[in-house]
Design an enzyme around this catalytic site. Structure first.
Site, PDB file in Angstrom:
ATOM      1  CD  GLU A 222      -2.846  -0.254   2.678  1.00  0.00           C
ATOM      2  OE1 GLU A 222      -2.382  -0.083   3.582  1.00  0.00           O
ATOM      3  OE2 GLU A 222      -4.115  -0.872   2.592  1.00  0.00           O
TER       4      GLU A 222
ATOM      5  NE  ARG B  37      -6.707  -3.031   3.757  1.00  0.00           N
ATOM      6  CZ  ARG B  37      -6.453  -2.457   4.757  1.00  0.00           C
ATOM      7  NH1 ARG B  37      -5.333  -1.480   4.418  1.00  0.00           N
ATOM      8  NH2 ARG B  37      -6.430  -3.138   5.941  1.00  0.00           N
TER       9      ARG B  37
END
Ligand SMILES: Cc1cc2cn([C@H]3C[C@H](O)[C@@H](CO)O3)c(=O)nc2[nH]1
Length: 219
Positions: free
Chosen positions: A40, A93
């Site tokens: 991320e 993610r």
């Protein structure tokens, strides 16, 4: 050990709560040849031309959730549209969890107005209609909020120091709504891994599922 290779380039999205073990998972598979790992872009969120939007969001979620999630959506889109460097891309993610977990939770908890929510939704819908966002497998690290809370306290990331248990519970529920109860579309098969083991025991969980993960399907 036979080399597990998918027949085409695949993207695996690692999804899960804060502290669910995603970084441990990515660090483990980063050692395998032929895998591109993308974490991320937290450092981008911490410094948008000098503004720490992550800290702003945690300090005043009503004021900053929209701006923060708007930038998160841009940075996740940037990652999804980057040229893939290896046969297997593992990303932490995705633009989907940004929308279906974090934005949903912020709107439901009243930290994002309806107007802000619909503006983000318009952006999200345009992106999916006009950009190529490839996900071939979702690995869902399903970890209880209690275990997540313990790990967050141990790693003490500055902005996360004060994350309350009920926020982790809300995010857990958001992940369950999406990935277990399918309240929103899942763009790929979902492989659920139990994240409630000691981190040192997680490696055997990852290895037991290596073939499913590297072949990009829920065999
Ligand atoms: C896609 C996405 C990731 C993400 C992370 N976060 C927060 C949770 C963690 O405290 C930190 C790093 O994951 O950022 C968020 O609020 N909204 C997000 N949306």
């Amino acid at each position: 050990m036979t080399t597990l290779r998918p027949s085409r380039s695949i993207t695996v999205a690692i999804e899960g709560n804060i502290g669910s073990g995603k970084t441990t998972f990515l660090d483990h598979f980063a050692k395998t040849k032929g895998i591109e790992v993308i974490q991320e872009p937290v450092d981008m969120w911490r410094n948008v031309r000098g503004h720490n939007t992550l800290a702003l969001m945690y300090s005043d979620p009503k004021r900053w959730s929209f701006a923060f999630q708007s930038y998160v959506q841009l940075t996740m889109l940037d990652i999804h549209t980057r040229q893939q460097k290896a046969l297997i891309r593992m990303m932490e993610r995705s633009i989907y969890s940004a929308k279906y977990c974090f934005v949903e939770n912020m709107h439901e908890s009243g930290n994002m107005t309806d107007a802000e929510y619909v503006v983000l939704t318009e952006w999200f819908n345009w992106i999916l209609a006009n950009q190529k966002v490839q996900i071939d497998l979702i690995v869902y690290l399903k970890t209880s909020p209690e275990v997540c809370h313990q790990r967050i306290k141990q790693r003490c990331r500055e902005e996360e120091k004060a994350i309350p248990m009920d926020y982790l519970q809300a995010l857990h529920n958001a992940h369950e709504d999406w990935l277990t109860h399918k309240k929103f579309p899942t763009p790929a098969p979902v492989l659920v891994l139990d994240g409630d083991h000691k981190l040192s025991d997680m490696y055997s969980v990852f290895e037991e599922n290596r073939h499913k993960i590297l072949l990009g399907q829920n065999l």
